[in-house]
Design a protein around this motif. Structure first.
Motif, PDB file in Angstrom:
ATOM      1  N   UNK A  89       0.801  -1.223   0.000  1.00 14.44           N
ATOM      2  CA  UNK A  89       0.000   0.000   0.000  1.00 14.44           C
ATOM      3  C   UNK A  89       0.823   1.256   0.000  1.00 14.44           C
ATOM      4  N   UNK A  90       1.920   1.242  -0.765  1.00 10.60           N
ATOM      5  CA  UNK A  90       2.802   2.402  -0.802  1.00 10.60           C
ATOM      6  C   UNK A  90       2.068   3.636  -1.309  1.00 10.60           C
ATOM      7  N   UNK A  91       2.249   4.747  -0.599  1.00 12.29           N
ATOM      8  CA  UNK A  91       1.624   5.998  -1.003  1.00 12.29           C
ATOM      9  C   UNK A  91       0.237   6.210  -0.433  1.00 12.29           C
ATOM     10  N   UNK A  92      -0.256   5.252   0.369  1.00 14.60           N
ATOM     11  CA  UNK A  92      -1.606   5.360   0.921  1.00 14.60           C
ATOM     12  C   UNK A  92      -1.599   5.089   2.423  1.00 14.60           C
ATOM     13  N   UNK A  93      -2.483   5.757   3.141  1.00 13.41           N
ATOM     14  CA  UNK A  93      -2.672   5.461   4.554  1.00 13.41           C
ATOM     15  C   UNK A  93      -3.295   4.077   4.682  1.00 13.41           C
ATOM     16  N   UNK A  94      -3.134   3.453   5.838  1.00 14.70           N
ATOM     17  CA  UNK A  94      -3.509   2.043   5.998  1.00 14.70           C
ATOM     18  C   UNK A  94      -4.974   1.796   5.654  1.00 14.70           C
ATOM     19  N   UNK A  95      -5.872   2.662   6.096  1.00 11.33           N
ATOM     20  CA  UNK A  95      -7.301   2.417   5.875  1.00 11.33           C
ATOM     21  C   UNK A  95      -7.697   2.502   4.402  1.00 11.33           C
TER      22      UNK A  95
END
Length: 257
Positions: A89-95
């Motif tokens: 999920x690089x570039x994104x917050x976990x949710x």
């Protein structure tokens, strides 16, 4: 003029990305079999002109803060995801990463599931299979999913070639550094779908999409088939379901469109 423009970019609109572990340690650790793994219990900031996001890695070396018991209850289906930066999920917050969305939708539909995200940036199919064999007993999953992208073919070497692959530990000092003017020009060019497709189709990376495959690409396809067979047979021996999720690269989507 170019020197002045370079200085303005560096001060007001920096182009080089930063991947910084808050405690000053490296983001990854050398590992004798796989090559490298995520360092447990780290908090990382990742900044580029496109995004600014934080990553947390739990004590098991997985993206997120939730940890998973070695043995799970029989009424919970455990799904183990393996992949590269798309799965991490690089570039994104976990949710907002697809694994979290996938788990949320399954729970909303009434399924009792746990989705274990073991994605690591830079992994190809070889590292993912080695990771599967290393961590399977720790999570005992009912279902194993390997997320596959065509660029994985390029790294899928076996035997002596794999033993010679250099283990990579990512630190902020090892990220590529370029002139900010060069980085901005590249970013502007590649933001145009036509230019991106043209440039990609004239690079060596596009060879794997050719109607006539080179011997090197054919060999890497054979290597990949062997690796997926290996993962399938491993899961079969453990009585886990094995699936491959094919994620198209941007080039494929643009050409199709």
């Amino acid at each position: 003029f170019l020197g002045g423009f370079e200085m303005l970019l560096r001060v007001f609109y920096p182009q080089n990305g930063e991947l910084i572990c808050i405690d000053g340690k490296s983001v990854a650790l050398n590992e004798s079999v796989i090559g490298y793994v995520l360092r447990p219990n780290i908090h990382v900031t990742h900044k580029t002109p496109e995004f600014s996001v934080e990553y947390k890695v739990n004590k098991q070396g997985l993206r997120g803060e939730k940890t998973y018991a070695r043995r799970r209850s029989n009424d919970v289906i455990r799904i183990l995801l393996l992949g590269d930066s798309f799965t991490f999920g690089q570039g994104n917050s976990y949710e907002n990463i697809w694994s979290a969305s996938f788990e949320k939708k399954l729970l909303e539909k009434g399924y009792s599931v746990e989705v274990v995200n073991a994605g690591v940036q830079g992994y190809d199919t070889l590292e993912e299979v080695l990771c599967l064999e290393k961590i399977w007993s720790q999570y005992n999953p009912d279902i194993v999913v390997i997320a596959f992208l065509p660029n994985d073919l390029m790294g899928n070497v076996t035997g002596e070639a794999h033993r010679q692959k250099k283990a990579t530990v990512i630190t902020k000092d090892e990220l590529q550094q370029h002139l900010h003017i060069t980085a901005l020009t590249r970013r502007l060019l590649l933001s145009n779908d036509y230019i991106y497709s043209y440039l990609y189709s004239n690079m060596g990376r596009a060879d794997k999409f050719s109607s006539i495959l080179s011997k090197d690409i054919q060999q890497k396809i054979f290597n990949t088939e062997d690796l997926l067979d290996r993962a399938f047979n491993f899961c079969l021996s453990k009585k886990s379901v094995f699936l491959v999720l094919s994620i198209p690269q941007q080039f494929q989507v643009l050409v199709k469109a």
